[in-house]
Enzyme design. Sequence first.
Site, PDB file in Angstrom:
ATOM      1  N   SER A 215       0.855  -1.192   0.000  1.00 59.97           N
ATOM      2  CA  SER A 215       0.000   0.000   0.000  1.00 59.97           C
ATOM      3  C   SER A 215       0.884   1.232   0.000  1.00 59.97           C
ATOM      4  O   SER A 215       1.827   1.322   0.796  1.00 59.97           O
ATOM      5  CB  SER A 215      -0.926   0.021   1.219  1.00 59.97           C
ATOM      6  OG  SER A 215      -1.903  -0.987   1.140  1.00 59.97           O
ATOM      7  N   GLU A 222      -0.822  18.972  -6.143  1.00 60.95           N
ATOM      8  CA  GLU A 222      -2.174  19.111  -6.677  1.00 60.95           C
ATOM      9  C   GLU A 222      -3.210  18.347  -5.862  1.00 60.95           C
ATOM     10  O   GLU A 222      -4.383  18.662  -5.915  1.00 60.95           O
ATOM     11  CB  GLU A 222      -2.210  18.622  -8.128  1.00 60.95           C
ATOM     12  CG  GLU A 222      -1.349  19.420  -9.091  1.00 60.95           C
ATOM     13  CD  GLU A 222       0.136  19.061  -9.021  1.00 60.95           C
ATOM     14  OE1 GLU A 222       0.953  19.763  -9.658  1.00 60.95           O
ATOM     15  OE2 GLU A 222       0.483  18.086  -8.321  1.00 60.95           O
ATOM     16  N   SER A 223      -2.837  17.298  -5.121  1.00 61.87           N
ATOM     17  CA  SER A 223      -3.706  16.567  -4.201  1.00 61.87           C
ATOM     18  C   SER A 223      -3.033  15.257  -3.791  1.00 61.87           C
ATOM     19  O   SER A 223      -2.113  15.269  -2.999  1.00 61.87           O
ATOM     20  CB  SER A 223      -5.089  16.302  -4.785  1.00 61.87           C
ATOM     21  OG  SER A 223      -5.923  15.766  -3.770  1.00 61.87           O
ATOM     22  N   HIS A 228      -3.313   0.096  -3.735  1.00 62.86           N
ATOM     23  CA  HIS A 228      -3.151  -1.101  -2.909  1.00 62.86           C
ATOM     24  C   HIS A 228      -3.145  -2.305  -3.832  1.00 62.86           C
ATOM     25  O   HIS A 228      -3.852  -2.325  -4.855  1.00 62.86           O
ATOM     26  CB  HIS A 228      -4.270  -1.237  -1.882  1.00 62.86           C
ATOM     27  CG  HIS A 228      -4.121  -2.447  -1.008  1.00 62.86           C
ATOM     28  ND1 HIS A 228      -3.182  -2.512  -0.003  1.00 62.86           N
ATOM     29  CD2 HIS A 228      -4.748  -3.652  -1.009  1.00 62.86           C
ATOM     30  CE1 HIS A 228      -3.257  -3.691   0.591  1.00 62.86           C
ATOM     31  NE2 HIS A 228      -4.198  -4.408  -0.005  1.00 62.86           N
ATOM     32  N   CYS A 243      -6.407  18.845  -8.422  1.00 64.81           N
ATOM     33  CA  CYS A 243      -7.094  20.117  -8.649  1.00 64.81           C
ATOM     34  C   CYS A 243      -6.438  20.809  -9.840  1.00 64.81           C
ATOM     35  O   CYS A 243      -5.365  20.428 -10.271  1.00 64.81           O
ATOM     36  CB  CYS A 243      -7.000  21.010  -7.416  1.00 64.81           C
ATOM     37  SG  CYS A 243      -7.662  20.255  -5.919  1.00 64.81           S
TER      38      CYS A 243
END
Length: 587
Positions: A215, A222-223, A228, A243
């Site tokens: 994971s 940007e975010s 996983h 974004c």
Amino acid sequence: MKSKANGSASTGEKLPVGMNVRVTAKLWWMSLLLPMLTSFFVGQAARRYILLQMATLHSPSSGVATVPGILLDDTNSLPPPKVREDKEVPMTVYTSKITDTAASSSARTMILEKKPWQECVLDENYEALGKTCQVSKATAAKYKDDDDDDDDDDAAEEELHMPAGQHLLVDIKNVNHDFLNSEQRLAQAMVDVVWESDLTLLSYHCHKLFPMGVSCVGVLLESHISFHTWPENGVITLDLFTCGSGLLIPILPLIERLFAIPGGEEEEPPTMIWIHKLRGFRNEDDALQRHLGSSNLAYEILGVMDMDMKKEVATVKTAFQMIDIWDVIKPKFQSIDSYRKSQSNDESYEANHPELYLPDRQVYLDGTMQSTRKGKEAREILKHKTVEHVKMIEIDKDMIEMSRKYLTDWNQCGDIVGSTHSCFDDPRADVLSEDALAWFIDRFPSKKTVDGEERFDVRGYSANSNILSLANHGCNGTHTITVPYPSCRGLTELTADPSKLPTSNARYNSKGRFPSSQLFNPVVERHLPHLTGGYYIADRDLSAGDEILDNYLASVTLKDNWENVVKELRRLCEGEYYTRKNSCSGN
């Protein structure tokens, strides 16, 4: 021991009576501060030692710090985040909390540490005087001559900070087992996706789990990006949220290339399914919302997960519209396994008839699905020997070129004697890139008779149904073409019941054009590509000069629209009615 009033003890020793101890203020403060200072300097020394140990885990030029977690196996180092030299990264503060868990065989964090850069001094030609300095966006904006570029940069910067973004969810199966269990290879794929997408990876954290699986989550400027894996099942799930104005759909081939690693020659090839959603809150006039959020393209392609195949063929923004062409395979109607067999050379039935298993190619204009294809009308006309000349007028020249390149099945005339491979190149066809309405108004301003080669025997229109309802709906049954009904074909706006959608229209919408009991029809089979794309039939014999009128009621399939459509057509057709009895009901 007992003390007596005179201060003597049983042993005969004398004890002081009323003893007082005096401590100076200096001694009191020293006893308080000395332990604190000792703890502080010991902590600083320990911190310096830890930082020096961390520095040895990477090269000095990488600019990356590795924060050790529950690291049991550190034979392979993770790839560092990287950023382009000309990209400005704002100041950020990194904080983390790692929970010690026995489920992880390792837990490692990689942090981007871009070295601070020096602002350039520019000469009279706006050239940088230093070789190692950089020009910030703020400085570069002072010397721009194009105001439009400034507006675009400001708009992009504003959109980056809006409470809205794009979310891409990707699931891939039949992926290589070793790849899905390799923390290093997966982390490298994530770093490469971010790098090649021109995003900025600030840091990422990975856990390699017991007995297998990885994971990872990466924090972007940007975010975020995360995934996983289930190595035993050959599955990985990934999500990417950003974004700003940069589109995520073009990144899909990159994700497929880096994460859909085949398992082997004997195993099935990887299959990737995905969904794209707009998130957050946008302005009502937002162009991205209209195109990718509330359109047919969003509801039928981008927002649907249960498709075995969704492949973007082409996306082009012309001077008039946005053109999107997609190949799709829906499990309800097609099989991805049959399609793959059709692309092989295994002498199977599918391989010998690949044209029967091609994906469904769908066209969207400004997000609205199109049932017609440019060139299809020309083909249906040119196949008649009596046709001497066809003039096709399309305002968007790029749409013609897109049809010629990507929609060849709809405009190929190679099987017509005397024609060419493309209907657009037929010697009898004249293709004009003009406004059709303006073209007719300029040449035929009145209803005067036109002789010679400018006279047309038949005029045809290809447009969306909402345009047809205003331009060429045949009032009170005067239409000359219509969509074939399984039952009643005499329905008009006068005889229609506004409160009840005809069952024929509802059946047409839910089950398609062909009854479920019809197993095989050679005529339908021969014309299947045209039938599935939408078609009209002549309602009666047409004579030279007859105007082609459509029955818009035939294209209404939703109960919510039916009443408004009937009332609107009655209003538009007022004054054009003529007496005609029609016994056809809307039942």
